[in-house]
Design a protein around this motif. Structure first.
Motif, PDB file in Angstrom:
ATOM      1  N   THR A  19       4.545 -12.664   0.122  1.00  0.00           N
ATOM      2  CA  THR A  19       3.806 -12.011  -0.957  1.00  0.00           C
ATOM      3  C   THR A  19       4.641 -10.881  -1.547  1.00  0.00           C
ATOM      4  O   THR A  19       5.574 -10.383  -0.919  1.00  0.00           O
ATOM      5  N   ASN A  25       1.213 -14.061  -4.891  1.00  0.00           N
ATOM      6  CA  ASN A  25       0.377 -12.880  -4.697  1.00  0.00           C
ATOM      7  C   ASN A  25      -0.374 -12.950  -3.369  1.00  0.00           C
ATOM      8  O   ASN A  25      -0.298 -13.949  -2.648  1.00  0.00           O
ATOM      9  N   ARG A  26      -1.081 -11.888  -3.040  1.00  0.00           N
ATOM     10  CA  ARG A  26      -1.699 -11.789  -1.721  1.00  0.00           C
ATOM     11  C   ARG A  26      -2.852 -12.761  -1.499  1.00  0.00           C
ATOM     12  O   ARG A  26      -3.309 -12.929  -0.372  1.00  0.00           O
ATOM     13  N   GLN A  27      -3.325 -13.398  -2.548  1.00  0.00           N
ATOM     14  CA  GLN A  27      -4.349 -14.428  -2.411  1.00  0.00           C
ATOM     15  C   GLN A  27      -3.746 -15.820  -2.238  1.00  0.00           C
ATOM     16  O   GLN A  27      -4.477 -16.797  -2.141  1.00  0.00           O
ATOM     17  N   HIS A  67      -1.656 -17.240  -4.526  1.00  0.00           N
ATOM     18  CA  HIS A  67      -1.756 -17.803  -5.870  1.00  0.00           C
ATOM     19  C   HIS A  67      -0.470 -17.536  -6.643  1.00  0.00           C
ATOM     20  O   HIS A  67       0.118 -16.461  -6.533  1.00  0.00           O
ATOM     21  N   ASP A  90      -2.895 -22.448  -6.649  1.00  0.00           N
ATOM     22  CA  ASP A  90      -3.341 -21.946  -5.354  1.00  0.00           C
ATOM     23  C   ASP A  90      -2.703 -22.738  -4.218  1.00  0.00           C
ATOM     24  O   ASP A  90      -2.539 -23.956  -4.307  1.00  0.00           O
TER      25      ASP A  90
END
Length: 109
Positions: free
Chosen positions: A25, A62-64, A66, A95
């Motif tokens: 990330t 990113n941290r999700q 995604h 995702d």
């Protein structure tokens, strides 16, 4: 060496360590580079890389888990394609299963 140059070099050094088939990330790269409060700036460094760079920028999400597009869908599509080439399953929305593909920061096997 300027602070900006030092930051850029530290970020690039950490991104270069992310092994094929794994992702990190923006926050993880910032922390590993010694700048834990600068994940957004990691994105800016990667955005400013020259076209055709060997740095595996596409392995940073990113941290999700995604692939962000920020209005640049063509860049997100390229990133998704490159991740898929490495065997990372990414859906068409960008995702992926972060726990499955996350790099722990150790040396690549």
């Amino acid at each position: 060496m300027s602070a900006v140059t030092a930051f850029r070099e530290a970020v690039c050094a950490q991104v270069a360590r992310v092994p094929r088939g794994r992702v990190a990330t923006y926050g993880q790269i910032a922390w590993m580079a010694g700048f834990p409060r600068r994940p957004r700036q990691v994105g800016m460094v990667l955005k400013g890389l020259p076209e055709g760079t060997d740095l595996p920028w596409h392995r940073i999400v990113n941290r999700q888990g995604h692939v962000p597009s920020r209005g640049r869908w063509w860049g997100a599509m390229l990133q998704i394609a490159r991740l898929r080439e490495e065997g990372i399953e990414v859906d068409d929305a960008g995702d992926l299963d972060l726990p499955r593909y996350a790099w722990d920061g150790g040396d690549p096997a």
